[in-house]
Design an enzyme around this catalytic site. Structure first.
Site, PDB file in Angstrom:
ATOM      1  CG  ASN A 208    -102.414 -21.963 -40.195  1.00  0.00           C
ATOM      2  OD1 ASN A 208    -101.227 -21.856 -39.922  1.00  0.00           O
ATOM      3  ND2 ASN A 208    -103.348 -21.196 -39.624  1.00  0.00           N
ATOM      4  CG  ASP A 277    -109.124 -16.376 -42.934  1.00  0.00           C
ATOM      5  OD1 ASP A 277    -108.622 -15.463 -42.244  1.00  0.00           O
ATOM      6  OD2 ASP A 277    -108.662 -16.737 -44.033  1.00  0.00           O
ATOM      7  CE  LYS A 287    -111.761 -39.667 -31.228  1.00  0.00           C
ATOM      8  NZ  LYS A 287    -111.081 -40.933 -31.080  1.00  0.00           N
ATOM      9  CG  PHE A 321     -96.183 -11.143 -42.280  1.00  0.00           C
ATOM     10  CD1 PHE A 321     -95.879 -10.357 -41.181  1.00  0.00           C
ATOM     11  CD2 PHE A 321     -95.139 -11.756 -42.970  1.00  0.00           C
ATOM     12  CE1 PHE A 321     -94.577 -10.187 -40.764  1.00  0.00           C
ATOM     13  CE2 PHE A 321     -93.825 -11.594 -42.558  1.00  0.00           C
ATOM     14  CZ  PHE A 321     -93.547 -10.806 -41.450  1.00  0.00           C
ATOM     15  CE  LYS A 335    -105.096 -10.484 -47.693  1.00  0.00           C
ATOM     16  NZ  LYS A 335    -104.547 -11.810 -47.645  1.00  0.00           N
ATOM     17  CE  LYS A 339    -106.115  -7.885 -43.185  1.00  0.00           C
ATOM     18  NZ  LYS A 339    -106.163  -9.142 -42.465  1.00  0.00           N
TER      19      LYS A 339
HETATM   20  O1  C5P Z   1    -105.551 -13.528 -43.422  1.00  0.00           O
HETATM   21  P1  C5P Z   1    -105.011 -12.304 -44.089  1.00  0.00           P
HETATM   22  O2  C5P Z   1    -104.274 -12.582 -45.361  1.00  0.00           O
HETATM   23  O3  C5P Z   1    -106.022 -11.186 -44.185  1.00  0.00           O
HETATM   24  O4  C5P Z   1    -103.872 -11.794 -43.061  1.00  0.00           O
HETATM   25  C1  C5P Z   1    -103.185 -10.621 -43.285  1.00  0.00           C
HETATM   26  C2  C5P Z   1    -102.688 -10.073 -41.961  1.00  0.00           C
HETATM   27  O5  C5P Z   1    -103.755  -9.949 -41.023  1.00  0.00           O
HETATM   28  C3  C5P Z   1    -101.635 -10.907 -41.259  1.00  0.00           C
HETATM   29  O6  C5P Z   1    -100.716  -9.989 -40.724  1.00  0.00           O
HETATM   30  C4  C5P Z   1    -102.405 -11.634 -40.171  1.00  0.00           C
HETATM   31  O7  C5P Z   1    -101.586 -11.887 -39.033  1.00  0.00           O
HETATM   32  C5  C5P Z   1    -103.514 -10.664 -39.830  1.00  0.00           C
HETATM   33  N1  C5P Z   1    -104.778 -11.321 -39.438  1.00  0.00           N
HETATM   34  C6  C5P Z   1    -105.282 -11.135 -38.169  1.00  0.00           C
HETATM   35  N2  C5P Z   1    -106.479 -11.713 -37.818  1.00  0.00           N
HETATM   36  C7  C5P Z   1    -107.158 -12.476 -38.696  1.00  0.00           C
HETATM   37  C8  C5P Z   1    -106.646 -12.680 -39.996  1.00  0.00           C
HETATM   38  C9  C5P Z   1    -105.449 -12.090 -40.324  1.00  0.00           C
HETATM   39  O8  C5P Z   1    -104.658 -10.462 -37.356  1.00  0.00           O
HETATM   40  N3  C5P Z   1    -108.303 -13.043 -38.335  1.00  0.00           N
END
Ligand code: C5P
Length: 401
Positions: A208, A277, A287, A321, A335, A339
């Site tokens: 990304n 994700d 390859k 974030f 979130k 989380k």
């Molecule tokens: O991807 P998402 O919007 O849910 O990310 C929100 C937060 O979760 C961010 O702080 C990101 O660094 C963290 N995150 C993570 N592991 C993932 C997806 C997101 O630690 N697989």
């Protein structure tokens, strides 16, 4: 760390007296000038010879001492940058609250103009007694810093509140007091930054646009504020801020592994990484050859690293974030809740001046208590400092009773 700082350590007579040896040794190793006062009781729990050897200075016990090292012992010893009372028994707390001065330690405490940090330790019933609680309140009201006792098994076998606080906590409070411009002193901060790369084959990956700039700025700011910093970074084209521990990773699974190892020792986590994700179910060994047929790529979900940490948060502060293109604040709040975070920084990556690649951002920080603060367009470096200031201001970093 404590160059040119003078610390007087007063040791009163409780079994926790032996723990003061570690703090005196640590102060000395960090270049403080340490002078130790022991009460008669303290001398029965730990020897003045131990403290003299560790501090490199004669140990003072007697108020009426003729020791030529001191002009007027309790006045000389009262003059310091920090007066540490460790352990503070119920008796010395009561004497200090009353302003008694019948031995060298109490007289020095009465004479000092320095900040006093006291780490009480005593039997739980003595600690709970309204007399002790009242004395602690009086001393807190006079500006003493009291490091709260811990609950657990006491020396006599009883279980309750009254154990000396942990040595790391005592060190944190000392560091923050002696270096007030370093509010994160004694804290260990874990920051994730950058993108992750999910291998498709030996030459290709799914990634990304994250540049890692925000995470790197947060790491540099945390270091400037006195923290020990572990920066777990996906592949980015940035130089790490000097003085932070850089852990380079590539994929989400690698990031998760490194974070899991570093997590137990840290106090604060900021997850600024844009973790993929999904990852290809299996990275091809060779390859993948080009053909005219369409290519199906099977993806499976990566673990949510931050959500995993949130399930085992303990006393830590977790900051995430949320980079969104729609329903920004709603998504961020969701979130934060899901989380189990303390704070989330939301930024609308579709706005000009905000988002992944540039040097600026526009963000809103939301706390678990529902408070919100908007930061206008500013550099990522300035935003990093703003985020830290907000978190420091809103979190309890020093322990006052
Ligand atoms: O991807 P998402 O919007 O849910 O990310 C929100 C937060 O979760 C961010 O702080 C990101 O660094 C963290 N995150 C993570 N592991 C993932 C997806 C997101 O630690 N697989």
């Amino acid at each position: 760390m404590f160059k040119n700082k003078t610390v007087t350590v007063g040791i009163s007579g409780g079994i926790a007296a032996y723990k003061s040896a570690e703090i005196v040794s640590w102060l000395k190793k960090n270049n403080a000038e340490v002078r130790v006062i022991m009460t008669e009781g303290a001398c029965r729990f730990i020897t003045p010879l131990t403290m003299k050897t560790l501090s490199g200075q004669p140990v003072a016990v007697d108020l009426m001492s003729m020791d030529p090292a001191y002009n007027v012992p309790h006045i000389d010893l009262a003059a310091c940058d920090l007066f540490l009372l460790l352990p503070a028994t119920a008796n010395i707390l009561a004497k200090a609250a009353m302003g008694l001065a019948d031995d060298l330690l109490s007289a020095s405490l009465l004479a000092t103009k320095a900040q006093v940090i006291a780490a009480p330790a005593m039997h739980c019933d003595m600690y709970d007694n309204p007399a002790t609680q009242g004395n602690l309140q009086i001393l807190a009201g006079r500006g003493w810093t009291l490091i709260e006792t811990e609950e657990g098994v006491l020396a006599c076998g009883a279980i309750g509140k009254g154990r000396l606080a942990g040595i790391p906590k005592i060190m944190q409070v000392i560091e923050a007091t002696l270096n007030p411009d370093k509010p994160l002193a004694g804290r260990r901060v874990l920051i994730t930054a950058g993108p992750t790369w999910e291998a498709m084959d030996p030459v290709r990956y799914l990634g990304n646009r994250s540049s890692g700039k925000t995470g790197y700025c947060l790491a540099g700011a945390a270091r400037d504020l006195g923290a020990v910093v572990d920066l777990v970074s996906g592949p980015v084209a940035l130089d790490p801020p000097p003085g932070v521990n850089l852990h380079r990773v590539e994929s989400a699974l690698e990031m998760a592994r490194v974070v899991t190892v570093l997590y137990p020792a840290c106090n604060i986590v900021i997850a600024a990484a844009a973790v993929a994700d999904y990852r290809p179910r299996q990275a091809a060994k060779e390859k993948i050859k080009k053909s005219s047929a369409s290519l199906n790529l099977y993806l499976e979900p990566n673990p949510d690293i931050l959500a995993g940490l949130g399930q085992n948060k303990g006393e830590r502060i977790l900051i995430g974030f949320a980079a969104e293109t729609e329903n920004l604040l709603e998504e961020a709040r969701k979130k934060l809740r899901e989380k189990n975070l303390d704070y989330i920084v939301a930024n609308d990556v579709s706005q000009p001046g905000a988002g992944f690649a540039g040097d600026t951002n526009i963000a809103t920080i939301i706390s678990a208590q529902g408070e919100e603060k908007q930061f206008p367009l500013m550099s990522k470096k300035a935003l990093a400092m703003e985020i830290w200031q907000y978190v420091i201001h809103n979190s309890q970093f020093t322990i006052h009773n």
